[in-house]
Design a protein around this motif. Structure first.
Motif, PDB file in Angstrom:
ATOM      1  N   CYS A 166      -7.255  14.300  -9.191  1.00 20.05           N
ATOM      2  CA  CYS A 166      -7.652  13.335  -9.941  1.00 20.05           C
ATOM      3  C   CYS A 166      -7.165  14.155 -11.337  1.00 20.05           C
ATOM      4  O   CYS A 166      -6.753  13.315 -12.388  1.00 20.05           O
ATOM      5  N   ALA A 167      -7.437  15.423 -11.701  1.00 22.31           N
ATOM      6  CA  ALA A 167      -7.019  16.003 -13.131  1.00 22.31           C
ATOM      7  C   ALA A 167      -5.451  16.010 -12.870  1.00 22.31           C
ATOM      8  O   ALA A 167      -5.091  15.585 -14.152  1.00 22.31           O
ATOM      9  N   ARG A 168      -4.785  16.018 -11.827  1.00 28.81           N
ATOM     10  CA  ARG A 168      -3.338  15.770 -11.984  1.00 28.81           C
ATOM     11  C   ARG A 168      -2.864  14.414 -12.565  1.00 28.81           C
ATOM     12  O   ARG A 168      -2.037  14.235 -13.449  1.00 28.81           O
ATOM     13  N   LEU A 169      -3.684  13.518 -11.852  1.00 29.04           N
ATOM     14  CA  LEU A 169      -3.363  12.109 -12.558  1.00 29.04           C
ATOM     15  C   LEU A 169      -3.668  11.670 -13.677  1.00 29.04           C
ATOM     16  O   LEU A 169      -2.974  11.121 -14.485  1.00 29.04           O
ATOM     17  N   ALA A 170      -4.946  12.279 -14.304  1.00 25.24           N
ATOM     18  CA  ALA A 170      -5.239  11.977 -15.496  1.00 25.24           C
ATOM     19  C   ALA A 170      -4.480  12.601 -16.567  1.00 25.24           C
ATOM     20  O   ALA A 170      -3.862  12.278 -17.614  1.00 25.24           O
ATOM     21  N   GLU A 171      -3.830  14.226 -16.212  1.00 27.79           N
ATOM     22  CA  GLU A 171      -3.201  14.683 -17.074  1.00 27.79           C
ATOM     23  C   GLU A 171      -1.558  14.356 -17.337  1.00 27.79           C
ATOM     24  O   GLU A 171      -0.964  14.206 -18.237  1.00 27.79           O
ATOM     25  N   THR A 172      -1.062  13.828 -15.987  1.00 30.23           N
ATOM     26  CA  THR A 172       0.394  13.493 -15.933  1.00 30.23           C
ATOM     27  C   THR A 172       0.404  11.966 -16.310  1.00 30.23           C
ATOM     28  O   THR A 172       1.328  11.808 -16.939  1.00 30.23           O
ATOM     29  N   PHE A 173      -0.751  11.085 -16.341  1.00 30.87           N
ATOM     30  CA  PHE A 173      -0.424   9.728 -16.576  1.00 30.87           C
ATOM     31  C   PHE A 173      -1.419   9.385 -17.449  1.00 30.87           C
ATOM     32  O   PHE A 173      -2.693   8.740 -17.032  1.00 30.87           O
ATOM     33  N   PRO A 174      -1.629   9.852 -18.781  1.00 30.32           N
ATOM     34  CA  PRO A 174      -2.633   9.575 -19.541  1.00 30.32           C
ATOM     35  C   PRO A 174      -3.322   8.002 -19.874  1.00 30.32           C
ATOM     36  O   PRO A 174      -4.244   8.051 -20.211  1.00 30.32           O
ATOM     37  N   LYS A 175      -2.527   7.078 -19.490  1.00 28.18           N
ATOM     38  CA  LYS A 175      -2.730   5.741 -19.551  1.00 28.18           C
ATOM     39  C   LYS A 175      -3.508   5.397 -18.731  1.00 28.18           C
ATOM     40  O   LYS A 175      -4.048   4.004 -18.771  1.00 28.18           O
ATOM     41  N   VAL A 176      -3.598   5.997 -17.507  1.00 30.20           N
ATOM     42  CA  VAL A 176      -4.385   5.668 -16.402  1.00 30.20           C
ATOM     43  C   VAL A 176      -5.922   6.002 -16.727  1.00 30.20           C
ATOM     44  O   VAL A 176      -6.096   7.124 -17.228  1.00 30.20           O
ATOM     45  N   ILE A 190       0.868  -1.262  -0.143  1.00 31.58           N
ATOM     46  CA  ILE A 190       0.058   0.106  -0.015  1.00 31.58           C
ATOM     47  C   ILE A 190       0.731   1.283  -0.029  1.00 31.58           C
ATOM     48  O   ILE A 190       1.522   1.632   0.815  1.00 31.58           O
ATOM     49  N   VAL A 191       0.737   2.018  -1.008  1.00 33.35           N
ATOM     50  CA  VAL A 191       1.502   3.253  -1.084  1.00 33.35           C
ATOM     51  C   VAL A 191       0.705   4.454  -0.217  1.00 33.35           C
ATOM     52  O   VAL A 191      -0.732   4.564  -0.854  1.00 33.35           O
ATOM     53  N   VAL A 192       1.084   5.219   0.695  1.00 30.23           N
ATOM     54  CA  VAL A 192       0.317   5.939   1.307  1.00 30.23           C
ATOM     55  C   VAL A 192       0.362   7.504   0.764  1.00 30.23           C
ATOM     56  O   VAL A 192       1.252   7.730  -0.098  1.00 30.23           O
ATOM     57  N   GLY A 193      -0.712   8.361   0.757  1.00 32.16           N
ATOM     58  CA  GLY A 193      -0.702   9.463   0.245  1.00 32.16           C
ATOM     59  C   GLY A 193      -0.289  10.604   1.096  1.00 32.16           C
ATOM     60  O   GLY A 193      -0.062  10.705   2.044  1.00 32.16           O
ATOM     61  N   GLY A 194      -0.419  11.832   0.362  1.00 31.22           N
ATOM     62  CA  GLY A 194      -0.084  13.179   1.215  1.00 31.22           C
ATOM     63  C   GLY A 194       0.767  14.120  -0.044  1.00 31.22           C
ATOM     64  O   GLY A 194       0.859  13.846  -0.996  1.00 31.22           O
ATOM     65  N   GLN A 195       0.777  15.479   0.396  1.00 30.84           N
ATOM     66  CA  GLN A 195       1.429  16.388  -0.323  1.00 30.84           C
ATOM     67  C   GLN A 195       2.746  15.883  -0.828  1.00 30.84           C
ATOM     68  O   GLN A 195       3.079  16.311  -1.960  1.00 30.84           O
ATOM     69  N   GLY A 196       3.590  14.931  -0.061  1.00 27.87           N
ATOM     70  CA  GLY A 196       4.931  14.618  -0.649  1.00 27.87           C
ATOM     71  C   GLY A 196       4.734  13.657  -1.677  1.00 27.87           C
ATOM     72  O   GLY A 196       5.715  13.173  -2.462  1.00 27.87           O
ATOM     73  N   ALA A 197       3.399  13.057  -2.311  1.00 21.59           N
ATOM     74  CA  ALA A 197       3.235  12.381  -3.465  1.00 21.59           C
ATOM     75  C   ALA A 197       3.617  13.251  -4.652  1.00 21.59           C
ATOM     76  O   ALA A 197       4.023  12.436  -5.718  1.00 21.59           O
ATOM     77  N   ILE A 198       3.583  14.614  -4.770  1.00 21.96           N
ATOM     78  CA  ILE A 198       3.763  15.123  -5.951  1.00 21.96           C
ATOM     79  C   ILE A 198       5.526  15.073  -6.167  1.00 21.96           C
ATOM     80  O   ILE A 198       5.873  14.648  -7.230  1.00 21.96           O
ATOM     81  N   PRO A 199       6.169  15.289  -5.410  1.00 25.17           N
ATOM     82  CA  PRO A 199       7.649  15.076  -5.612  1.00 25.17           C
ATOM     83  C   PRO A 199       8.005  13.723  -5.419  1.00 25.17           C
ATOM     84  O   PRO A 199       8.932  13.293  -6.100  1.00 25.17           O
ATOM     85  N   GLY A 200       7.379  12.925  -4.882  1.00 28.45           N
ATOM     86  CA  GLY A 200       7.337  11.349  -4.589  1.00 28.45           C
ATOM     87  C   GLY A 200       7.223  10.619  -6.085  1.00 28.45           C
ATOM     88  O   GLY A 200       8.043   9.907  -6.389  1.00 28.45           O
ATOM     89  N   MET A 201       6.281  11.269  -7.025  1.00 28.17           N
ATOM     90  CA  MET A 201       6.106  10.669  -7.971  1.00 28.17           C
ATOM     91  C   MET A 201       7.204  10.978  -9.356  1.00 28.17           C
ATOM     92  O   MET A 201       7.441  10.251 -10.274  1.00 28.17           O
ATOM     93  N   ARG A 202       7.988  11.744  -8.618  1.00 23.90           N
ATOM     94  CA  ARG A 202       9.291  12.322  -9.516  1.00 23.90           C
ATOM     95  C   ARG A 202      10.591  11.581  -8.781  1.00 23.90           C
ATOM     96  O   ARG A 202      11.523  12.053  -9.693  1.00 23.90           O
ATOM     97  N   ASP A 203      10.373  11.013  -8.016  1.00 23.44           N
ATOM     98  CA  ASP A 203      11.487  10.311  -7.212  1.00 23.44           C
ATOM     99  C   ASP A 203      11.837   9.135  -7.880  1.00 23.44           C
ATOM    100  O   ASP A 203      11.172   8.000  -7.327  1.00 23.44           O
ATOM    101  N   THR A 204      12.975   8.973  -8.488  1.00 22.37           N
ATOM    102  CA  THR A 204      13.301   7.798  -9.145  1.00 22.37           C
ATOM    103  C   THR A 204      13.577   6.674  -8.093  1.00 22.37           C
ATOM    104  O   THR A 204      13.292   5.625  -8.468  1.00 22.37           O
ATOM    105  N   GLN A 205      14.025   6.902  -7.224  1.00 24.71           N
ATOM    106  CA  GLN A 205      14.471   5.964  -6.060  1.00 24.71           C
ATOM    107  C   GLN A 205      13.184   5.204  -5.639  1.00 24.71           C
ATOM    108  O   GLN A 205      12.804   3.879  -5.537  1.00 24.71           O
ATOM    109  N   LEU A 206      12.357   6.188  -5.193  1.00 28.84           N
ATOM    110  CA  LEU A 206      10.885   5.813  -4.543  1.00 28.84           C
ATOM    111  C   LEU A 206      10.244   4.948  -5.410  1.00 28.84           C
ATOM    112  O   LEU A 206       9.664   3.716  -5.372  1.00 28.84           O
ATOM    113  N   VAL A 207       9.958   5.371  -7.073  1.00 30.33           N
ATOM    114  CA  VAL A 207       9.121   4.913  -8.023  1.00 30.33           C
ATOM    115  C   VAL A 207       9.966   3.224  -7.947  1.00 30.33           C
ATOM    116  O   VAL A 207       9.093   2.476  -8.314  1.00 30.33           O
TER     117      VAL A 207
END
Length: 343
Positions: free
Chosen positions: A146-156, A88-105
């Motif tokens: 939701c908009a950020r998720l759809a725009e950043t990851f169009p395959k979702v 389970i991946v937890v959410g929060g404001q840190g998810a925005i930099p987190g999605m760009r963190d290559t080590q975390l991903v």
């Protein structure tokens, strides 16, 4: 990557391993809500703990949250070679930099390879999406992301409304408390509905909700539109008198206004007419009774002030696009004889 069809196995009948992935600036409740659910869960067959929970981060150590509290974590590498039942991946404001963190991903992607189920709470879906785990799948996150998720990851295939979505063995949930709903649903799938109900009672939580229900609260929407609370006491009175003939004149009298001035002021504040607001509140109450009680549709229609099943059916179709019968079949909780919702 988890299979779309096979359920997670439990090797050697040991407690199911649930691993929470965190990173700096998570929302604390996104973690502790689901964590409490899994920590409470018992296997009804053995009365043993149903899950063994761990909290990991990329490097381990103390991780800051969006509160004054930091949480201790293990390094993700410590799980290498260990089977994971639910990741389970937890959410929060840190998810925005987190999605760009290559080590975390990369860490999430690696752990997911050995996981029977993968899930996210709230904006944790952004990290899941960055790892490619949501490609081609239905998913949801907090309405504000939701908009950020759809725009950043169009395959979702992003959906805006549900409180959580299960697509095969990948689960995603909307904001904060929806993570608790998702966790209860996972427990229900793994250990049975009775086990989930037992946890919900212990946590004084709302009855286990289906993922198809909306993450938008009509009552909260009314409160937000009526920011000054001008009609708050009126809404409470309506809620207590739904079975009464709630005409505009009756509502205006309760509000201490003339009917004309009341109708105009209410529509300006709430963005809807008093009649539509009353109907929406009646539908909300009927939804609750259809979900949690064994009362007949006719009884519920009377209790909620619809006066007939047909009027209630038309109101449901207008507001929800589904009939009361179909709504009950989809969302009704199990009601035991003599329970709180019984007639």
């Amino acid at each position: 990557m988890p299979s779309k069809t096979a359920k997670p196995d439990r090797p050697n009948q040991t407690p199911r391993s649930v691993v929470f992935v965190v990173y700096p600036d998570i929302t604390l409740l996104d973690l502790v809500g689901p964590l409490q659910v899994f920590s409470h869960a018992e296997d009804p067959a053995t009365q043993d703990k149903g899950y063994a929970c761990q909290v990991v981060s990329v490097s381990g150590g103390m991780i800051g949250t969006n509160t004054v509290l930091s949480i201790p974590t293990q390094p993700a590498s410590s799980l290498q070679g260990h089977p994971i039942h639910t990741l389970i991946v937890v959410g929060g404001q840190g998810a925005i930099p987190g999605m760009r963190d290559t080590q975390l991903v990369a860490a999430v992607r690696d752990m997911a390879k050995g996981a029977g189920r993968v899930a996210s709470v709230c904006s944790g879906a952004l990290v899941l999406a960055a790892s490619g785990l949501l490609d081609g799948r239905r998913a949801v996150t907090h309405w504000d992301d939701c908009a950020r998720l759809a725009e950043t990851f169009p395959k979702v295939r992003v959906e805006l409304d549900p409180i959580f979505i299960q697509d095969g063995q990948v689960w995603t949930s909307a904001g904060i408390t929806a993570g608790i709903d998702m966790a209860l649903a996972i427990v229900s799938e793994d250990l049975g509905r009775a086990a989930a109900l037992k946890i919900a009672r212990a946590m004084v939580a709302q009855m286990v909700r289906s993922g198809g229900q909306s993450q938008y609260s009509p009552a909260l929407t009314r409160q937000l539109r009526d920011g000054a609370g001008r009609f708050e006491s009126l809404h409470l009175w309506i809620s207590d008198n739904l079975d009464a003939p709630l005409t505009v004149e009756a509502l205006a009298a309760e509000a201490g206004m003339s009917a004309r001035n009341f109708a105009r002021s209410y529509a300006k504040s709430l963005g809807t007419t008093p009649a539509k607001a009353v109907e929406a509140m009646r539908v909300e109450r009927a939804q609750e009774l259809l979900e949690t009680s064994s009362r007949s549709a006719k009884q519920i229609a009377t209790l909620c002030g619809f006066r007939s099943e047909d009027r209630m059916r038309r109101a449901f179709l207008r507001g929800l696009g589904v009939s009361p019968t179909d709504y009950r079949q989809r969302f009704r909780a199990e009601v035991t004889s003599g329970g709180a919702g019984s007639a």
